[in-house]
Design an enzyme around this catalytic site. Structure first.
Site, mmCIF file in Angstrom:
data_model
loop_
_atom_site.group_PDB
_atom_site.id
_atom_site.type_symbol
_atom_site.label_atom_id
_atom_site.label_comp_id
_atom_site.label_asym_id
_atom_site.label_seq_id
_atom_site.Cartn_x
_atom_site.Cartn_y
_atom_site.Cartn_z
ATOM 1 N N GLU A 353 0.601 0.117 -0.273
ATOM 2 C CA GLU A 353 1.729 0.267 -0.659
ATOM 3 C C GLU A 353 1.893 0.617 -1.927
ATOM 4 O OE1 GLU A 353 5.811 -1.601 1.104
ATOM 5 O OE2 GLU A 353 5.824 -2.473 -0.922
ATOM 6 N N HIS A 384 -17.885 -9.492 16.583
ATOM 7 C CA HIS A 384 -17.654 -9.195 17.601
ATOM 8 C C HIS A 384 -16.534 -8.348 18.083
ATOM 9 C CE1 HIS A 384 -20.626 -12.679 18.751
ATOM 10 N NE2 HIS A 384 -20.044 -13.063 17.571
ATOM 11 N N LYS A 512 13.748 3.904 6.307
ATOM 12 C CA LYS A 512 14.953 3.046 6.324
ATOM 13 C C LYS A 512 16.370 3.840 6.051
ATOM 14 C CE LYS A 512 13.047 -0.734 3.637
ATOM 15 N NZ LYS A 512 13.187 -1.680 2.100
#
Length: 551
Positions: A353, A384, A512
């Site tokens: 960000e 793994h 937004k």
């Protein structure tokens, strides 16, 4: 072409990269027995080893020249002194002031902000201790047993990461829950086993208008009213951290239980502020003070250490080296401490960000890559999962490995097994395995020549994969504070070098804004044709197939 990519230091680094790009770290270690001594730094209880990187003395010299050319020491002082370095929002950047342990004034807009910071911290501690000691009582005069932090972004990831990291230091009969996702499953799962009479909600929202947070807050509010019968005692079950006091009061939160946020603190840098209320509730005032003290020590190291002896500066320069010259587009963050399992997610926001920008400070499109893609997982789990790509994939992925010298309980057989993996992975990523070594290994295993020939290509590891290792004595509040601050400063340094503003986040706003426009369109069954064909099609499909109910 940008001024950065045409600078003497950048051009010299480009030339140097072409000279060194095929040099294997095996050779570097063979030719220089003192690499570790030369390329490792210490700060208090933290060791930063960057010797397993594709660098030599010339690389370091040229990278430091780049830092000098962008006037990094001056830019560091500008931040600490409260200059308006967030130029697009006309704000200072002073998360460092929140953990300042000195006694000097810090003037912003003609006012010394330090007394107000300390007063607000005292208020946070007072409320937290009241909850911890069972002095805070709910509607039916019962003590609080569960605290739910409702926030998003920095108001969520920072407190969640720290409380998980410092789990051994928390009150284990006081439960913390974190809700961020507007998906109803998140808050419903959190509320499922809670009792409203013993639950306190922290609504953490700078504006008190963020959709995700406020939808969850309203659901929590209605849940309390439904269970308690009315809203008369809501003020005993809700507190807020916000800069919008009127909206918080309108919501039903008593003014004395509203804690302040300042515009010179970005959300992803806010855990040191009242946003850290849930942290103080979890670990207590003394431990929170240690968290702040550790961050302050890292601040002083960053501010005072020469660039070549400065941990966040070297972290940042290595990132630039790989990002801009080796064209490594990602970076792995690999903690080998279970309690740091949320640290990679926290850093994803802090870094991506901050430095995920394509416009420089003059408003021009950049012609170089900026922030990398950050990903990570607990190291043992990662081994793994995605370590296969790190070892034998076609992409170069620099990695930071974080590990404690000892754990709070430190069962020897567990911890030594853990640390053997830390040391083995950094060595394996650096050295790899040559064709000859693989051949000898397969021969020793008893395979015949035909079998060896078939299997040999799969057993070769190229190595030359860079890692940096942060070893710290143990994961306590002070050490954690230092580690977080070191990464904050690394991000800042890279932003300075790339000539971008690391402290705005306009890219977060577009989605937004569009969501606010689309939300009213979802309240009926009418067909939508106001968007592109894909968005229209998705919305209309959703409206046709959703259950026919409101709410």
């Amino acid at each position: 072409m940008s001024e950065l990519t045409q600078s003497n230091a950048w051009l010299a680094l480009r030339k140097h990269y072409n000279e060194i790009k095929h040099t294997h770290m095996r050779t570097m270690f063979e030719e220089d027995e003192k690499r570790f001594d030369k390329y490792s730094l210490e700060m208090n209880e933290i060791l930063y080893d960057y010797s397993k990187n594709r660098i030599n003395d010339e690389t370091v010299k040229l990278l430091l020249q780049l830092a000098d050319d962008v006037k990094l020491p001056l830019r560091i002082e500008n931040m600490f002194n409260g200059e308006v370095i967030n130029h697009t929002e006309h704000r200072a950047v002073l998360h460092t002031a929140l953990r300042d342990q000195g006694n000097q004034p810090l003037i912003v807009d003609g006012i010394d902000i330090m007394p107000e910071i300390r007063e607000e911290l005292a208020r946070v501690k007072q409320l937290a201790e009241k909850i911890r000691t069972r002095g805070w009582r709910g509607a039916t005069n019962q003590a609080i047993t569960d605290v739910v932090n409702i926030g998003i972004g920095g108001s969520h990831l920072g407190p969640l990461m720290v409380t998980e990291a410092l789990r051994p230091y928390t009150l284990h009969d006081l439960n913390l829950h974190f809700v961020s996702n507007v998906d109803e499953n998140h808050i419903n799962d959190a509320l499922e086993y809670l009792n409203p009479e013993t639950t306190l909600f922290i609504i953490a929202s700078k504006t008190f208008t963020t959709q995700d947070t406020m939808v969850n807050a309203e659901t929590a509010r209605q849940w309390c009213i439904n269970k308690l019968g009315n809203d008369e005692y809501l003020h005993r079950h809700f507190v807020a951290v916000t800069s919008n006091v009127p909206l918080a009061k309108e919501f039903g939160i008593a003014e004395e239980n509203i804690f302040k946020m300042w515009d010179w603190v970005g959300g992803r840098y806010s855990l040191w502020s009242a946003i850290g209320l849930s942290i103080v509730i979890a670990i207590g005032s003394d431990q929170f003070d240690q968290l702040l003290a550790g961050a302050y020590e890292a601040d002083m190291h960053f501010r005072q250490a020469p660039l070549g002896k400065n941990i966040p500066v070297m972290m940042a320069l290595l990132g630039v080296w790989y990002n801009n010259f080796f064209e490594a587009q990602s970076m792995a963050v690999l903690p080998y401490d279970q309690h740091l399992h949320r640290f990679p997610a926290y850093l994803q926001q802090a870094d991506m960000e901050s430095n995920g920008k394509n416009v420089d400070r003059q408003g021009n499109q950049v012609d170089y890559t900026t922030g990398p893609v950050i990903f990570g997982e607990i190291g043992i789990a990662g081994q793994h999962a995605f370590f296969q790509l790190l070892h034998q994939g076609t992409k170069l992925v620099p990695a930071d490995i974080l590990a404690p010298v000892y754990s709070i309980r430190c069962i020897a057989r567990h911890h030594r097994a853990l640390m053997s993996n830390v040391f083995a992975q950094t060595e394996a990523l650096m050295r790899g395995k040559t064709e000859q070594e693989a051949y000898e290994e397969l021969k020793a295993d008893g395979l015949d020549e035909k079998q060896i020939k078939q299997l040999l290509p799969y057993k070769i590891f190229p190595g030359n994969r860079p890692t940096s290792t942060l070893l710290f004595d143990t994961l306590n509040a002070k050490t954690l504070g230092s580690i977080i601050a070191l990464y904050e400063h690394k991000i800042f340094v890279q932003g300075v070098i790339w000539n971008i503003n690391s402290f705005d986040q306009w890219g977060v706003e577009l989605g937004k804004q569009l969501a606010k426009n689309i939300l009213p369109e979802l309240n009926d069954i009418e067909q939508i044709d106001a968007h592109d064909s894909s968005t229209n099609g998705l919305i209309n499909h959703y409206k046709r197939h959703r259950p026919r109910k409101t709410g």
